[in-house]
Design a protein around this motif. Structure first.
Motif, mmCIF file in Angstrom:
data_model
loop_
_atom_site.group_PDB
_atom_site.id
_atom_site.type_symbol
_atom_site.label_atom_id
_atom_site.label_comp_id
_atom_site.label_asym_id
_atom_site.label_seq_id
_atom_site.Cartn_x
_atom_site.Cartn_y
_atom_site.Cartn_z
ATOM 1 N N TYR A 55 0.874 -1.164 0.000
ATOM 2 C CA TYR A 55 0.000 0.000 0.000
ATOM 3 C C TYR A 55 0.915 1.218 0.000
ATOM 4 O O TYR A 55 1.878 1.276 0.783
ATOM 5 C CB TYR A 55 -0.885 0.044 1.247
ATOM 6 C CG TYR A 55 -2.000 -0.973 1.259
ATOM 7 C CD1 TYR A 55 -2.794 -1.194 0.130
ATOM 8 C CD2 TYR A 55 -2.281 -1.699 2.401
ATOM 9 C CE1 TYR A 55 -3.819 -2.121 0.149
ATOM 10 C CE2 TYR A 55 -3.312 -2.625 2.424
ATOM 11 C CZ TYR A 55 -4.080 -2.827 1.299
ATOM 12 O OH TYR A 55 -5.105 -3.736 1.318
ATOM 13 N N GLY A 57 1.064 5.674 -0.438
ATOM 14 C CA GLY A 57 0.334 6.931 -0.502
ATOM 15 C C GLY A 57 0.450 7.563 -1.875
ATOM 16 O O GLY A 57 -0.490 8.170 -2.371
ATOM 17 N N ASP A 58 1.635 7.401 -2.505
ATOM 18 C CA ASP A 58 1.887 8.046 -3.791
ATOM 19 C C ASP A 58 2.949 7.250 -4.555
ATOM 20 O O ASP A 58 4.087 7.131 -4.102
ATOM 21 C CB ASP A 58 2.359 9.482 -3.550
ATOM 22 C CG ASP A 58 2.581 10.268 -4.821
ATOM 23 O OD1 ASP A 58 2.259 9.770 -5.918
ATOM 24 O OD2 ASP A 58 3.082 11.400 -4.722
ATOM 25 N N ASP A 75 -6.353 -1.050 -10.766
ATOM 26 C CA ASP A 75 -6.314 -0.855 -9.317
ATOM 27 C C ASP A 75 -4.916 -0.806 -8.715
ATOM 28 O O ASP A 75 -4.773 -0.577 -7.524
ATOM 29 C CB ASP A 75 -7.109 -1.967 -8.624
ATOM 30 C CG ASP A 75 -8.569 -1.958 -9.025
ATOM 31 O OD1 ASP A 75 -9.110 -0.864 -9.266
ATOM 32 O OD2 ASP A 75 -9.165 -3.053 -9.104
ATOM 33 N N TRP A 76 -3.888 -1.074 -9.508
ATOM 34 C CA TRP A 76 -2.535 -1.081 -8.980
ATOM 35 C C TRP A 76 -1.537 -0.847 -10.100
ATOM 36 O O TRP A 76 -1.880 -0.858 -11.275
ATOM 37 C CB TRP A 76 -2.228 -2.387 -8.250
ATOM 38 C CG TRP A 76 -1.950 -3.573 -9.127
ATOM 39 C CD1 TRP A 76 -0.723 -4.002 -9.529
ATOM 40 C CD2 TRP A 76 -2.886 -4.483 -9.706
ATOM 41 N NE1 TRP A 76 -0.837 -5.120 -10.332
ATOM 42 C CE2 TRP A 76 -2.175 -5.434 -10.445
ATOM 43 C CE3 TRP A 76 -4.268 -4.584 -9.670
ATOM 44 C CZ2 TRP A 76 -2.779 -6.472 -11.144
ATOM 45 C CZ3 TRP A 76 -4.870 -5.621 -10.367
ATOM 46 C CH2 TRP A 76 -4.134 -6.541 -11.081
ATOM 47 N N PHE A 90 -0.336 -0.510 -4.596
ATOM 48 C CA PHE A 90 -1.747 -0.186 -4.550
ATOM 49 C C PHE A 90 -1.886 1.161 -3.853
ATOM 50 O O PHE A 90 -1.535 1.281 -2.675
ATOM 51 C CB PHE A 90 -2.529 -1.254 -3.780
ATOM 52 C CG PHE A 90 -2.544 -2.596 -4.450
ATOM 53 C CD1 PHE A 90 -3.681 -3.043 -5.093
ATOM 54 C CD2 PHE A 90 -1.418 -3.419 -4.436
ATOM 55 C CE1 PHE A 90 -3.706 -4.283 -5.715
ATOM 56 C CE2 PHE A 90 -1.429 -4.659 -5.053
ATOM 57 C CZ PHE A 90 -2.577 -5.091 -5.697
ATOM 58 N N ALA A 91 -2.346 2.177 -4.580
ATOM 59 C CA ALA A 91 -2.455 3.522 -4.019
ATOM 60 C C ALA A 91 -3.575 3.570 -2.980
ATOM 61 O O ALA A 91 -4.701 3.135 -3.252
ATOM 62 C CB ALA A 91 -2.711 4.536 -5.124
ATOM 63 N N ARG A 92 -3.242 4.089 -1.809
ATOM 64 C CA ARG A 92 -4.213 4.299 -0.739
ATOM 65 C C ARG A 92 -3.889 5.637 -0.105
ATOM 66 O O ARG A 92 -2.805 5.812 0.445
ATOM 67 C CB ARG A 92 -4.107 3.202 0.317
ATOM 68 C CG ARG A 92 -4.424 1.848 -0.221
ATOM 69 C CD ARG A 92 -5.305 0.984 0.572
ATOM 70 N NE ARG A 92 -5.724 1.382 1.873
ATOM 71 C CZ ARG A 92 -6.053 0.514 2.814
ATOM 72 N NH1 ARG A 92 -5.943 -0.767 2.601
ATOM 73 N NH2 ARG A 92 -6.475 0.936 3.975
ATOM 74 N N PRO A 93 -4.800 6.581 -0.176
ATOM 75 C CA PRO A 93 -4.531 7.910 0.373
ATOM 76 C C PRO A 93 -4.155 7.896 1.853
ATOM 77 O O PRO A 93 -3.408 8.751 2.309
ATOM 78 C CB PRO A 93 -5.850 8.659 0.166
ATOM 79 C CG PRO A 93 -6.593 7.893 -0.864
ATOM 80 C CD PRO A 93 -6.115 6.474 -0.793
ATOM 81 N N ASP A 94 -4.622 6.896 2.598
ATOM 82 C CA ASP A 94 -4.336 6.828 4.032
ATOM 83 C C ASP A 94 -3.039 6.078 4.338
ATOM 84 O O ASP A 94 -2.722 5.844 5.492
ATOM 85 C CB ASP A 94 -5.500 6.160 4.764
ATOM 86 C CG ASP A 94 -5.737 4.723 4.316
ATOM 87 O OD1 ASP A 94 -5.316 4.358 3.193
ATOM 88 O OD2 ASP A 94 -6.356 3.962 5.083
ATOM 89 N N ALA A 95 -2.274 5.712 3.316
ATOM 90 C CA ALA A 95 -1.079 4.889 3.517
ATOM 91 C C ALA A 95 0.056 5.632 4.207
ATOM 92 O O ALA A 95 0.922 5.014 4.806
ATOM 93 C CB ALA A 95 -0.593 4.326 2.184
#
Length: 186
Positions: A55, A57-58, A75-76, A90-95
């Motif tokens: 995971y 963030g950017d 998705d990735w 896998f981009a997750r803003p909360d990572a």
């Protein structure tokens, strides 16, 4: 007998440089728990059969560290580290700033069989992958919340895995039923 998964052992042309890259990606403490590096026996010639999923963030941050894009998916993103080792982001803003490994993927032409064998060895729970077949391991001893994904592929194994998992155990084998070598740390 108690068997626990330890860190992934990675063959590297330059173990110190590769460790520095992954320290920057994951943070030093997380990297030391999950990845260790050793001098390679042979150069990388084909796609790795074992890789981590992260995971992030950017993804741009990883590119700035020296990773390169291999392929973008819906998705990735499949990336390569500074030595060409594949991994999925896998981009997750909360990572947050440091990436986090959430899964280890192992290619197999018979993933259900291999997942069942390893589940018995490391005391994991087998759950279905996205196609509904039982091939994802959860709660593997030593890896806690990491998911061990056995990914269906049709390509032949042509060289030993550059990324190997390790076991903290004293067992008499170092190769699983499908030819994946692993390291043993008594």
């Amino acid at each position: 007998m108690s068997v626990r998964l330890g860190p992934l052992v990675v063959d590297a042309a330059d173990p110190e440089a590769l460790a520095a890259f992954w320290d920057a990606v994951l943070g030093s403490d997380a990297r030391r728990r999950l990845l260790t590096f050793r001098p390679q026996q042979r150069p990388k010639i084909t796609k790795n059969r074992v890789h981590p999923d992260l995971y992030v963030g950017d993804v741009t941050r990883l590119l700035d560290l020296g990773a390169r894009v291999i392929r973008e998916h819906d998705d990735w993103t499949t990336l390569a580290d500074i030595e060409g080792n594949e991994f999925c982001a896998f981009a997750r803003p909360d990572a947050g700033q440091a990436a986090r490994v959430f899964a280890v993927c192992t290619d197999s032409d018979r993933p259900e069989e291999l997942a069942a064998w390893w589940a018995a060895v490391v005391g994991a729970e087998v759950r279905p992958g996205p196609d509904g077949t039982p091939r994802w391991l959860h709660q593997s001893a030593g890896w806690g919340d990491l998911v061990w994904k056995f990914v269906r592929v049709d390509d032949d194994r042509v060289v030993p895995n550059r990324w190997q998992w390790s076991l903290d155990a004293d067992i008499g084998v170092t190769v699983d039923p499908q030819g994946n070598a692993f390291s043993v740390r008594p």
